[in-house]
Write a protein that holds these residues in place. Structure first.
Motif, short mmCIF file in Angstrom:
data_model
loop_
_atom_site.label_atom_id
_atom_site.label_comp_id
_atom_site.label_asym_id
_atom_site.label_seq_id
_atom_site.Cartn_x
_atom_site.Cartn_y
_atom_site.Cartn_z
N THR D 84 38.46 -40.63 -74.74
CA THR D 84 37.34 -40.07 -75.50
C THR D 84 37.81 -39.45 -76.81
OG1 THR D 84 37.71 -37.91 -74.54
CG2 THR D 84 36.26 -39.40 -73.31
N PRO D 85 36.84 -39.04 -77.66
CA PRO D 85 37.22 -38.18 -78.78
C PRO D 85 38.00 -36.96 -78.26
CG PRO D 85 34.99 -38.97 -79.11
CD PRO D 85 35.43 -39.44 -77.74
N ASN D 86 38.84 -36.42 -79.13
CA ASN D 86 39.84 -35.44 -78.69
C ASN D 86 39.25 -34.20 -78.02
OD1 ASN D 86 41.54 -37.24 -79.95
ND2 ASN D 86 41.75 -36.02 -81.82
N ARG D 87 38.06 -33.79 -78.44
CA ARG D 87 37.56 -32.51 -77.91
C ARG D 87 37.22 -32.57 -76.42
NH1 ARG D 87 31.65 -31.23 -77.36
NH2 ARG D 87 30.51 -32.86 -78.50
N PHE D 88 37.05 -33.80 -75.88
CA PHE D 88 36.74 -33.93 -74.44
C PHE D 88 37.99 -34.03 -73.57
CE2 PHE D 88 33.04 -35.70 -76.67
CZ PHE D 88 32.06 -34.85 -76.18
N HIS D 89 39.15 -34.20 -74.22
CA HIS D 89 40.38 -34.39 -73.41
C HIS D 89 40.56 -33.26 -72.41
CE1 HIS D 89 42.55 -37.26 -76.46
NE2 HIS D 89 41.37 -37.69 -76.13
N ALA D 90 40.48 -32.02 -72.90
CA ALA D 90 40.76 -30.89 -72.01
C ALA D 90 39.75 -30.76 -70.87
CB ALA D 90 40.85 -29.60 -72.83
N PRO D 91 38.44 -30.70 -71.15
CA PRO D 91 37.53 -30.52 -70.01
C PRO D 91 37.61 -31.65 -68.99
CG PRO D 91 36.32 -30.90 -72.09
CD PRO D 91 37.74 -30.64 -72.44
N ILE D 92 37.73 -32.88 -69.46
CA ILE D 92 37.79 -34.00 -68.50
C ILE D 92 39.09 -33.94 -67.70
CG2 ILE D 92 37.81 -36.50 -68.24
CD1 ILE D 92 36.15 -36.67 -70.85
N ALA D 93 40.20 -33.70 -68.41
CA ALA D 93 41.49 -33.68 -67.72
C ALA D 93 41.53 -32.56 -66.68
CB ALA D 93 42.63 -33.51 -68.74
N VAL D 94 41.03 -31.41 -67.05
CA VAL D 94 41.06 -30.29 -66.11
C VAL D 94 40.18 -30.59 -64.89
CG1 VAL D 94 40.38 -27.86 -65.81
CG2 VAL D 94 41.66 -28.57 -67.85
N ALA D 95 38.98 -31.11 -65.14
CA ALA D 95 38.08 -31.44 -64.02
C ALA D 95 38.69 -32.51 -63.12
CB ALA D 95 36.73 -31.90 -64.57
N ALA D 96 39.28 -33.54 -63.75
CA ALA D 96 39.86 -34.63 -62.95
C ALA D 96 41.05 -34.12 -62.14
CB ALA D 96 40.30 -35.76 -63.89
N MET D 111 43.18 -30.07 -78.41
CA MET D 111 42.72 -29.62 -79.73
C MET D 111 43.64 -28.54 -80.30
SD MET D 111 39.82 -31.25 -80.43
CE MET D 111 38.63 -30.26 -81.38
N ASN D 112 44.37 -27.89 -79.40
CA ASN D 112 45.25 -26.80 -79.85
C ASN D 112 46.20 -26.44 -78.70
OD1 ASN D 112 43.79 -25.02 -78.02
ND2 ASN D 112 42.15 -25.08 -79.57
N LEU D 113 47.12 -25.55 -78.98
CA LEU D 113 48.16 -25.23 -78.00
C LEU D 113 47.57 -24.62 -76.73
CD1 LEU D 113 51.12 -24.97 -77.20
CD2 LEU D 113 51.17 -22.76 -78.41
N GLU D 114 46.57 -23.74 -76.90
CA GLU D 114 45.99 -23.06 -75.74
C GLU D 114 45.38 -24.06 -74.75
OE1 GLU D 114 42.75 -20.54 -76.70
OE2 GLU D 114 42.77 -19.49 -74.76
N GLU D 115 44.61 -25.00 -75.31
CA GLU D 115 44.03 -26.05 -74.46
C GLU D 115 45.11 -26.83 -73.72
OE1 GLU D 115 39.89 -27.82 -76.39
OE2 GLU D 115 41.66 -29.09 -76.16
N ALA D 116 46.17 -27.17 -74.45
CA ALA D 116 47.23 -27.96 -73.84
C ALA D 116 47.86 -27.21 -72.68
CB ALA D 116 48.27 -28.33 -74.89
N GLN D 117 48.03 -25.91 -72.85
CA GLN D 117 48.64 -25.13 -71.78
C GLN D 117 47.73 -25.05 -70.56
OE1 GLN D 117 49.48 -21.74 -74.28
NE2 GLN D 117 51.67 -22.25 -74.39
N ILE D 118 46.44 -24.94 -70.80
CA ILE D 118 45.48 -24.93 -69.68
C ILE D 118 45.52 -26.29 -68.95
CG2 ILE D 118 43.00 -24.91 -69.12
CD1 ILE D 118 42.71 -22.86 -71.47
N MET D 119 45.57 -27.38 -69.72
CA MET D 119 45.63 -28.72 -69.13
C MET D 119 46.90 -28.89 -68.30
SD MET D 119 44.34 -30.75 -72.51
CE MET D 119 44.18 -32.43 -71.89
#
Lengths: 271, 271, 271, 271
Positions: D84-96, D111-119
C-alpha cells in the motif's frame, strides 16, 4: 468480470532447457499481455520419465506422457510445442500439422532444406511458428518499424556476431548437440539460425553468400564456428559470425546496422 | 652533458595530414624515448608551394622544395619520409633506396603487388619501414608478447573492424583518395591494410581468404568497403571489415582475439 | 613568409612530472594552434642539478639555473611558469609578478586562502593563469557554451569524482606530496581543486558546503580523500569525491550534470 | 510424486505496480527455486474495486476484498503482503502481526522512526521481512560473501547513486507519492532506502552522516533528491545520491566499493 477467453490445451514435446523456457513463457504471457486465450499446460512428453515427472510438478503440467505419436493425435490437444533434439522436429511437426494442431517448433527448424520444405508444406493450413524469439525483443521490433519506414535510409552494412565459449567444455554423457544425427549441425543451427532470421526479417533477402565452417574440437561431428559474408538484395553487405569458441564471451549476441541516415546497435545478449 | 647523438637529416615528401602527423612524431619522439639520434627536419617537399611554406613555418622545417627527384639525391639528406598520394610511393621509395637513403613509407606500401616487390628489392640494402603505427601501441606490443609466449593458448578467432563514416561526404576538389590512378584502392589500402598488417604480425600467415569489395557511391572509382573471411596457418579463422560507410562510427578500429586460454580486445580508435 | 610573431622567453621553475608536461605543451602549442607568439624555452630552474641537466637536454631548454630568485628577475625573461611543490607557489608568484612577469602557476594555487589572496593582489597587473587544464578540453569548452546558452535548462545535479588508487603505494624517499609543510593538503589540493574549478566555471558559485576529509594511511600528514556536498547559487545540488584510495581506478576524472533539458557526462580521464 | 509441501495462503493489501511485481514473484519463485511451500494467491485487497477485479483476473487471485482490517484477521490467511501507500504500512503490519500472520512489508518500512519501532516490536514473534530485493541479486549476494571473507580487504570507499528522471513529469490525479501524509517522504523513502539498506548490509553500521535534501518542483510536499555523506564504523567513507531529477537516467541504481584488495561495481538498474 466474465471470462470469455478461448481455452487452448498445450502439449509440449521435450523437457530440457527450452522446455523450461517455454513453460515459463506460457505461464507468464497472460500476466503481461492481454491475450484472448486461456493457455492450459495439459501434457508434457519426454523420454526420461523420472525427470519428466519432476519437471511436470515444478512447472505445473497436468499430465506426462512418453510417446509423442499418441499425444499429437489427442482430441483434447490444441497446440503442439516442439522442444526436442533437432532430428525430431520434422516428424513431430508433420504429424501434428496433419492432426490439425497449432504447431510451435524450436529452431533450427529442420535438419536440412528438404525436411524444412516438407514441414512447410504440411503446416500450410495450420497456425504455426518457429521460436525466433529475438524478433519480439521490443528494441528489435522498433528497429523493424524504423527500417520499414525508411528512417535508417539506404542500408550499407549489417554485422551480426553470436559468440559463446562453452565449445571446449567437457561433453556431458548423452549430449545430443554434438551428435550429427541428432543435431544436424552445431553453431550453424544453434546460433547462426537466430542471426540469419533477424537479418532476413530486418534487412531482407540475401543474394550471395560465402562462408567458412570450422570444427576445433578433435573428432567432433558438428561445426564449432561459422563465418559468413553476404550481399543483400537491398545493396547492403554483411558479416555473420557464430561460434562456441569465443573464449571470454559466455553469450554475446550483437547486431549492428549502418544506413545512410543512421545506425543501430543491439546487445541482445551480453553477459 | 655532452651530446654524442648521431644527426639524421630528414626529407619529407608530401605535406598533407600524414605529413603533419609525421612532423609531430619527429619533434616528439626524443622527448619521450631515449633515442640515439638527433632528428633534423631538413626539407619538406610538395607540389602546392603556398601551403608548403605555411606548413614548413608551422612545423619547423628548415627548407622547402618542389621537386622530389633532386631532394632524394641530396648528399645532406639521410632519411626520406614518403607521405604522398599512393601512386608516388614506389618511384620515390625506389629512387631514395638507390640513393642509399633510409626509406620510411606510408601505407598502403604500393599500388599493387608488382610495385611492392620492386620496392622491396630496391630497399633490400637500406634501413626501411612502412608506417604501420598500430604495432607500436603499447597494448598491441604487449599482446604480441603474450601471444608469442603462448599466454592466449591456441588461437581460435580473430576479428578486426575498421569503421569510418565519411564515405558519403561531399568530395573536395582535387581529392586524390577517390582517384584510382592516384590511390590504387579505397578502404582496402587505407584501412584494411592496417588490420591485415596487425593480423599477420600478431596471428601469423593467412592460408585462405574470401572477400567482398563494394563501392556504394555512384561513379566512384575506388572501393568504399571490404569484407574478408580468412583461415590462418595456425588453425584460427577470422573476419575483417573495413569501410568508409559505417554511419555512426567516425573512426573505430577494433580488434578481438579469442584463444584457448583467454581473449583480448583492443579499441585502437573509438571516437 | 615573414615571421612577425612576438618572442616570449620562458623560465620554468620546477622540473618534475608537471615540468615535463609543460615543456611538452610549450613545444606543441604552436603546431596545433595559430598563436601570435614564438615561445622560447629559455631557462629551467631546479634544486636537483644532475636531473635538471638531463631534463634540459631532453626537452630543449637553453639554460639551467639553481636559484629561482635571480631567475625571476632576469631582464630577458617574459614568463615565469611555476611547477614547484605547493609551498613555493606563493613566494615565486609574488616575486615574479612584482618583477612584471607573466605568471603561470600550477594548482593548487596556494597553501591556504591567505596566501592565495596575497598572490591575487600581487598579480593584479600582470597576465596570469592557474593551470586548470580541463577547462580547455574541447568537450568541456562546448559544455560551457551549451550551459551559457541555456541548452541544459535549469541545472538540478552536479556530480564530480576524481578517483586515483596510488595512496597505499610505498612512499618514495623525499616525496613532498605527503609532507604537510610542502604540499599543504593531499587529495584536496591535488585532485579536488580540478573538480571545484570546473564546477565554479561551469555551474557558478557554491553557496553551502559540507565535507568529510579522511586520511587512511597511518601517520600520513595530508588527506587521502575528501567528500563534499554542495548547494550552488543556481539552485542545483552537487557531490564531489576526490581520493587516492579508489583501488581499481588509476586515474578516473568523471563529471556529470543533469539539467531540465538534458544531461552531460564527461570521462575526462579514465584509464 | 507426492506433494508434501506446506500450503501458505497469501493476502495482498494493495494492487498497484508493486502489487503486480509481488504477484509475479509469488507465481515464479517455485519454478526457479526448490521451496517447501505451495504459495496460494488467496485474496487481494484494495480501494479501487474495478481495477482490483481486473488485476485479480489477470494475476490469478482467488478473491478480492475492500477492507484490509477483516482480511488480516481471516483464519484462512497465513501471510499478509503489504504493498500500500506508505502511511498504511504501520497499521496493517501491526494488525497482521497481532493476528499472528507472517508479515511482508514494502519499503520504506514506516513514515518515521517511531512507527518503525512500534512495527518492529509488534512483529517480534512472527516471521517478517521488508522487501529489500537487491540483497538477493546474485552479484550482491556474492559481494556480501566476498566482503565477509575479507576478500576486499579493508574498505575505503562506498558510493551509491540511485538516479531517476520522472520528477518533472506531470503528476497524475490522485498520485499518493507526492502527498506528504501518504508517502512520508519522496526520494528518501523511495530510492535512498534501498541504497542505505544495501550499505548497512554490505558495509556495516554508519557512525556519522551529513545530508542535503532538496525539492525542485514548486509546491511539492516531498523531497525530490537527497545527498548524503557518511562515515562507516569500519573506517570507510561514503557518498549517497538518490534523486528523481537526474534527467537522462530513467532508473540507474549503481553501487561501487573500493577496498584495499579490490573493488566492486554493480549496475543494479541501468536502462
Amino acid at each position: 468480470m466474465k471470462n470469455v477467453k478461448k481455452r487452448l490445451d498445450i502439449a509440449m514435446i521435450g523437457h530440457g532447457f527450452m522446455g523450461r523456457a517455454h513453460s515459463n513463457a506460457i505461464h507468464q504471457v497472460g500476466h503481461f499481455f492481454d491475450i484472448p486465450y486461456d493457455l492450459c499446460l495439459k501434457v508434457i512428453c519426454g523420454r526420461d520419465l523420472s525427470n519428466l515427472e519432476a519437471m511436470a510438478a515444478q512447472w505445473g503440467w497436468e499430465e506426462t506422457a512418453g510417446d509423442w505419436q499418441s499425444v499429437v493425435e489427442r482430441k483434447d490437444i490444441d497446440v503442439v510445442d516442439i522442444c526436442t533434439p533437432n532430428r525430431f522436429h520434422a516428424p513431430i511437426a508433420v504429424a501434428a500439422a496433419q492432426a490439425g494442431k497449432i504447431v510451435l517448433c524450436e529452431k533450427p527448424l529442420a535438419m536440412n532444406l528438404e525436411e524444412a520444405q516438407i514441414m512447410a508444406a504440411a503446416a500450410r493450413n495450420v497456425p504455426n511458428l518457429v521460436w525466433f524469439n529475438y524478433r519480439r525483443v521490443p528494441a528489435i521490433a522498433l528497429a523493424k518499424r524504423l527500417m520499414n519506414e525508411g528512417k535508417l535510409g539506404k542500408i550499407y552494412h549489417y554485422r551480426a556476431t553470436y559468440l559463446q565459449s562453452w565449445g571446449p567444455d567437457p561433453v556431458p554423457e548423452g549430449a545430443w548437440r554434438f551428435n550429427i544425427a541428432e543435431a544436424g549441425s552445431g553453431a550453424v543451427g544453434d546460433l547462426l539460425s537466430h542471426s540469419v532470421d533477424l537479418a532476413l526479417w530486418l534487412n531482407g533477402e540475401v543474394s550471395e553468400v560465402s562462408s567458412v565452417v570450422q570444427t576445433f574440437a578433435p573428432g567432433r561431428e558438428v561445426d564449432d564456428a561459422v563465418l559468413v559474408l553476404a550481399r543483400f538484395a537491398n545493396g547492403s553487405i554483411g558479416t555473420f559470425e557464430a561460434t562456441r569458441y569465443a573464449i571470454g564471451c559466455r553469450n554475446r549476441n550483437c547486431l549492428e546496422i549502418h544506413g545512410s541516415k543512421g545506425a543501430l546497435r543491439f546487445d541482445l545478449e551480453n553477459p
